[in-house]
Design an enzyme around this catalytic site. Structure first.
Site, short mmCIF file in Angstrom:
data_model
loop_
_atom_site.label_atom_id
_atom_site.label_comp_id
_atom_site.label_asym_id
_atom_site.label_seq_id
_atom_site.Cartn_x
_atom_site.Cartn_y
_atom_site.Cartn_z
N GLU A 184 0.84 -1.21 0.00
CA GLU A 184 0.00 0.00 0.00
C GLU A 184 0.87 1.25 0.00
O GLU A 184 0.60 2.22 -0.70
CB GLU A 184 -0.91 0.01 1.23
CG GLU A 184 -2.15 -0.82 1.02
CD GLU A 184 -2.87 -1.11 2.33
OE1 GLU A 184 -4.07 -0.89 2.37
OE2 GLU A 184 -2.22 -1.55 3.30
N TYR A 185 1.94 1.19 0.79
CA TYR A 185 2.86 2.33 0.83
C TYR A 185 3.42 2.58 -0.57
O TYR A 185 3.44 3.72 -1.06
CB TYR A 185 3.99 2.07 1.82
CG TYR A 185 4.93 3.25 1.95
CD1 TYR A 185 4.68 4.25 2.88
CD2 TYR A 185 6.04 3.38 1.10
CE1 TYR A 185 5.51 5.35 2.97
CE2 TYR A 185 6.87 4.49 1.18
CZ TYR A 185 6.60 5.47 2.13
OH TYR A 185 7.41 6.57 2.20
N SER A 221 17.87 5.15 -0.72
CA SER A 221 16.83 4.15 -0.90
C SER A 221 17.00 3.54 -2.29
O SER A 221 17.98 3.82 -2.97
CB SER A 221 15.51 4.88 -0.76
OG SER A 221 14.48 3.97 -0.74
N GLU A 269 20.19 -9.80 -6.20
CA GLU A 269 20.30 -10.14 -4.78
C GLU A 269 18.95 -10.05 -4.09
O GLU A 269 18.22 -9.08 -4.31
CB GLU A 269 21.26 -9.13 -4.11
CG GLU A 269 22.52 -8.93 -4.91
CD GLU A 269 23.48 -7.90 -4.29
OE1 GLU A 269 23.14 -7.36 -3.21
OE2 GLU A 269 24.53 -7.67 -4.89
N LYS A 300 16.18 -8.94 -1.81
CA LYS A 300 16.06 -7.69 -1.07
C LYS A 300 15.63 -8.06 0.35
O LYS A 300 14.46 -8.40 0.59
CB LYS A 300 15.04 -6.77 -1.72
CG LYS A 300 14.99 -5.41 -1.05
CD LYS A 300 14.19 -4.43 -1.89
CE LYS A 300 14.24 -3.04 -1.32
NZ LYS A 300 13.72 -2.93 0.04
N ARG A 331 20.32 3.82 9.26
CA ARG A 331 20.20 4.72 8.12
C ARG A 331 19.61 6.08 8.49
O ARG A 331 20.03 7.10 7.97
CB ARG A 331 19.32 4.05 7.06
CG ARG A 331 19.17 4.89 5.85
CD ARG A 331 18.61 4.10 4.71
NE ARG A 331 17.17 3.89 4.86
CZ ARG A 331 16.40 3.45 3.88
NH1 ARG A 331 16.93 3.17 2.71
NH2 ARG A 331 15.12 3.28 4.07
N LYS A 385 21.50 -4.88 -9.50
CA LYS A 385 22.52 -3.82 -9.52
C LYS A 385 23.42 -4.02 -10.73
O LYS A 385 23.81 -5.16 -11.02
CB LYS A 385 23.41 -3.93 -8.27
CG LYS A 385 22.69 -3.92 -6.96
CD LYS A 385 23.66 -4.17 -5.80
CE LYS A 385 22.89 -4.20 -4.49
NZ LYS A 385 23.69 -4.64 -3.35
N LYS A 444 10.12 -5.52 -7.03
CA LYS A 444 9.29 -5.95 -5.90
C LYS A 444 8.39 -7.12 -6.29
O LYS A 444 8.00 -7.25 -7.45
CB LYS A 444 8.42 -4.78 -5.43
CG LYS A 444 9.19 -3.64 -4.78
CD LYS A 444 9.71 -4.09 -3.44
CE LYS A 444 10.07 -2.98 -2.49
NZ LYS A 444 9.01 -2.27 -1.87
S1 IVH Z 1 21.96 -2.11 -2.05
C1 IVH Z 1 21.86 2.86 -2.38
N1 IVH Z 1 21.24 -4.58 -1.64
O1 IVH Z 1 16.83 -1.91 0.74
C2 IVH Z 1 21.13 1.71 -1.84
N2 IVH Z 1 20.07 -2.89 -0.48
O2 IVH Z 1 14.89 0.07 -0.17
C3 IVH Z 1 21.85 0.45 -2.23
N3 IVH Z 1 18.32 -3.73 1.00
O3 IVH Z 1 18.55 0.92 1.84
C4 IVH Z 1 21.40 -0.63 -1.38
N4 IVH Z 1 18.63 -5.86 0.59
O4 IVH Z 1 18.72 -1.21 3.26
C5 IVH Z 1 21.01 -3.30 -1.34
N5 IVH Z 1 20.74 -6.83 -1.39
C6 IVH Z 1 20.51 -5.55 -1.07
C7 IVH Z 1 19.52 -5.18 -0.16
C8 IVH Z 1 19.31 -3.82 0.10
C9 IVH Z 1 17.93 -4.99 1.28
C10 IVH Z 1 17.76 -2.53 1.60
C11 IVH Z 1 18.78 -1.46 1.90
C12 IVH Z 1 18.31 -0.24 1.16
C13 IVH Z 1 16.86 -0.55 1.00
C14 IVH Z 1 16.25 0.24 -0.13
#
Ligand code: IVH
Length: 683
Positions: free
Chosen positions: A37-38, A84, A116, A118, A139, A296, A320
């Site tokens: 929802e967000y 983010s 990767e 998330k 953060r 990435k 997502k």
């Molecule tokens: S890379 C510049 N890799 O998701 C941000 N983040 O919604 C690059 N997160 O702030 C982050 N798994 O805290 C990265 N494999 C992953 C991640 C991941 C979870 C989190 C992270 C980030 C947030 C963004």
């Protein structure tokens, strides 16, 4: 471009809403809405900001990540902001992401992607100086987080000293970023225990991890099974040692830092889609929660060339997961009477949790949908919560039928007042009811009046703030209102007698009701809810006929000349404006001293100005009404039938016959994947 008051209102309401949920999530560890929802609200915010670039405010959630730190812990300043990630909800969003960065890159060598999971935890950064852990921080708002070294040092998985490795000598100072999480089973066990002990229970593992980290006393964190996966680099003192994300992960592993085992490398975008599907399939079996896959660009030099926007890197995106589904049972089916006299079947479900929210009702839209799904009372079904707030039934689990299921029939009359359903269909608008002699609570007539009132006060209509469904219900059941104009004679004591009202909220509501007397003529016409007279038609009527007095005197021949008005709409208007009952209501309005102005702020520059658009099928990212509203705000005309004058057909799933007609007529068809770029004129 002039930005209308309405857009501004919607925008600032969204900013406030999102900021509120940000606080609940980041500071209180107690979210009230699900992530999906967000994300939907956020998507809408980004859409408005791209449509109206000047509207953007400095406190927009799109300018911030997370939220400011809570007090108690020391601030932790990030040398490089912790940002983010942008979201992708489907393959098209991924393709757009690639297109965007390719446009930006000066060189286009081959590139690969690190895919990767998330991790659904909390972001952490670990600072190592000469291989020794010196500081750790959360953060926070991206620039300043909270110092949590005392808690992180209690975590078994985080090495106090990095292991030496000759392939990857560690720099003088390096900041490693990762995610702190709790395993699903640990979360369940501990939450269970907390519940028994009467302690605070957490909504999900992520809030649990956040709550544990945000403790002044390290004893709490040390007693909790917190884990970490390291996934990226922050500040590094000295030349960069790494040429790719894969080598970053290898270095982390060689130093003894935990990394996620499910990371893979994709050599093109197609392969990232496969990696996403693979992880989605594994999701349930993984011992930790994830909410998507981070994709990435692998090469660090390319990452550096692309850099960051204000809130996210241009070289990564979070793909997502779709909204979650769950299985449950339909206990019964009820029918909801709408403003227009149509009955909507609603499934009353055995309560079930989907994506962190308990669901006990799902709409079945109409009888066509009931037939399409072959849904019966007592069936087991799969339900889904998409971005839509209203959950949907996706399918029936026919294998689970026992034979006791009951087919669903549309009622032919109201069980309370015994009127035939056709009576209600003819009774729009429904602006007045007689509560004593005709209708009582539970009666379709009562509900129809209630829905009409909701329409009257809604945002596009009279826009009366603070008058939600519950209050309207209370006003009618207490017999404070039985005609639409009674709203304007409510007094503060009546409101104070209702549950949930205090001096201030009651006064605010009275003020906003009274403020609504100054409004645009087209809103007033629209708010009456005359059959077939939508927002755009109301605007056309107001533009061409000028004043309410004029409109009341207008005959069929003149109405039909108004742009967009056909025979049915014209005769509905005539029936309304010649009916004594309605004329009396209008007279009552007049005595209330309404001041109806005739300014229409249309967005003249939109690429959809005056385009004729038809919507068909089921959309996931918008409700049809929402989309209609957006299109109309952009100056488009939304109609229900495809004709040779139609410019575009927007088609969701299960589109039906309109799509065939549109392709025969060579009308451009926009499917849901293309919708956001279509709205942004970015095709
Ligand atoms: S890379 C510049 N890799 O998701 C941000 N983040 O919604 C690059 N997160 O702030 C982050 N798994 O805290 C990265 N494999 C992953 C991640 C991941 C979870 C989190 C992270 C980030 C947030 C963004």
């Amino acid at each position: 471009m002039a930005i209308s008051q309405k857009v501004k209102k919607e925008y600032f309401a969204l900013v406030a809403e999102l900021n509120k949920h940000n606080d609940l999530y980041h500071k209180k560890d107690s979210p009230e809405i699900s992530d999906q929802e967000y994300d939907q609200l956020f998507k809408r915010l980004l859409l408005l900001e791209s449509e109206f670039p000047n509207i953007k405010t400095t406190n927009s959630p799109s300018e911030r990540v997370g939220s400011e730190p809570v007090s108690g812990l020391k601030p932790f300043n990030h040398q490089i902001p912790m940002l983010s990630l942008d979201n992708a909800f489907d393959d098209k969003d991924l393709e757009d992401f690639e297109k965007r960065f390719l446009n930006k890159l000066k060189r286009k060598e081959s590139y690969s992607y690190s895919c990767e999971p998330k991790i659904d935890g909390i972001a952490i950064c670990l600072v190592y100086q000469d291989g020794i852990l010196t500081r750790a921080g959360t953060r926070g708002d991206g620039n300043t987080g909270e110092e949590v070294t005392h808690n992180v040092k209690t975590m078994k998985e985080v090495p106090i000293q990095l292991k030496k490795n000759k392939d990857f000598p560690f720099p003088k100072e390096i900041e490693i970023r990762g995610e702190i999480y709790v395993e699903k089973k640990d979360f369940l066990n501990l939450n269970e225990r907390f519940k028994k002990e009467g302690q605070k229970v957490f909504a999900n593992p992520r809030n649990f991890a956040a709550g544990s980290m945000r403790q002044l006393n390290p004893k709490v964190a040390s007693a909790r099974p917190l884990k970490v996966f390291c996934h990226s680099l922050g500040y590094v003192d000295g030349n960069t040692l790494f040429d790719s994300q894969s080598s970053v992960i290898k270095a982390f592993q060689s130093w003894g830092l935990p990394t996620c085992p499910e990371i893979s490398l994709a050599s093109n975008l197609e392969e990232t889609k496969k990696a996403f599907s693979k992880i989605a399939r594994q999701r349930e079996k993984l011992v930790y929660e994830i909410d998507g896959v981070v994709i990435k660009i692998n090469e660090i030099a390319l990452q550096q060339e692309l850099g960051f926007s204000s809130r996210a890197p241009r070289w990564a995106i979070a793909r997502k997961f779709e909204a979650e589904q769950a299985e449950t049972k339909i206990n019964s089916i009820s029918f909801q009477m709408g403003r227009t006299g149509a009955l909507t079947p609603v499934a009353n479900l055995e309560p079930v949790e989907v994506g962190g929210v308990t669901i006990s009702n799902a709409t079945l839209h109409n009888m066509d949908e009931v037939e399409r799904l072959d849904v019966r009372e007592r069936d087991y079904v799969f339900i889904k919560r998409a971005g839509d707030v209203i959950p949907k039934i996706v399918s029936v689990i026919k294998e689970k039928r026992s034979g006791s299921e009951k087919k669903i029939k549309l009622p032919s009359f109201c069980s309370v007042c015994k009127r035939e359903i056709s009576y209600f269909e003819e009774n729009i608008p429904c602006l007045k009811i007689s509560l004593e002699s005709e209708f009582s609570e539970g009666c379709y007539g009562y509900d129809q009046f209630k829905e009409s009132l909701k329409h009257f006060v809604s945002r596009n209509a009279m826009d009366i703030e603070g008058l939600g469904s519950k209050t309207i219900d209370a006003l009618i059941s207490n017999k404070f209102i039985s005609s639409i104009t009674d709203l304007y004679s409510l007094d503060i004591n009546q409101l104070l007698s209702l549950e949930g009202f205090a001096e201030k909220s009651a006064k605010n509501l009275i003020d906003s009701i009274s403020k609504s007397k100054e409004t645009e003529l087209y809103r007033f016409i629209y708010s009456l809810g005359i059959k077939e007279i939508g927002l755009q038609t109301s605007k056309n009527i107001a533009k061409e006929l000028g004043t309410l007095e004029n409109i009341i005197k207008t005959n069929y021949e003149r109405f039909i000349q108004v742009e967009d008005i056909g025979e049915v709409a014209a005769s509905n208007l005539v029936s309304f404006f010649t009916n004594q009952k309605y004329l009396q209501i209008l007279e009552n309005f007049k005595n209330l001293n309404f001041n109806l102005s005739n300014e229409i702020s249309n967005n003249q520059e939109s690429h959809l100005q005056n385009k004729k658009i038809v919507i068909t099928g089921t959309l996931n990212s918008f409700s049809r009404n929402e989309l209609k509203e957006i299109l109309e705000k952009m100056g488009a005309k939304v109609s229900s039938a495809v004709s040779k004058n139609t410019d575009y057909l927007i088609s969701g799933s299960d589109p039906g016959s309109k799509i065939k007609k549109a392709s025969e007529l060579n009308i451009q068809i926009i499917d849901e994947d293309e919708l956001s770029s279509f709205l942004q004129n970015d095709q």
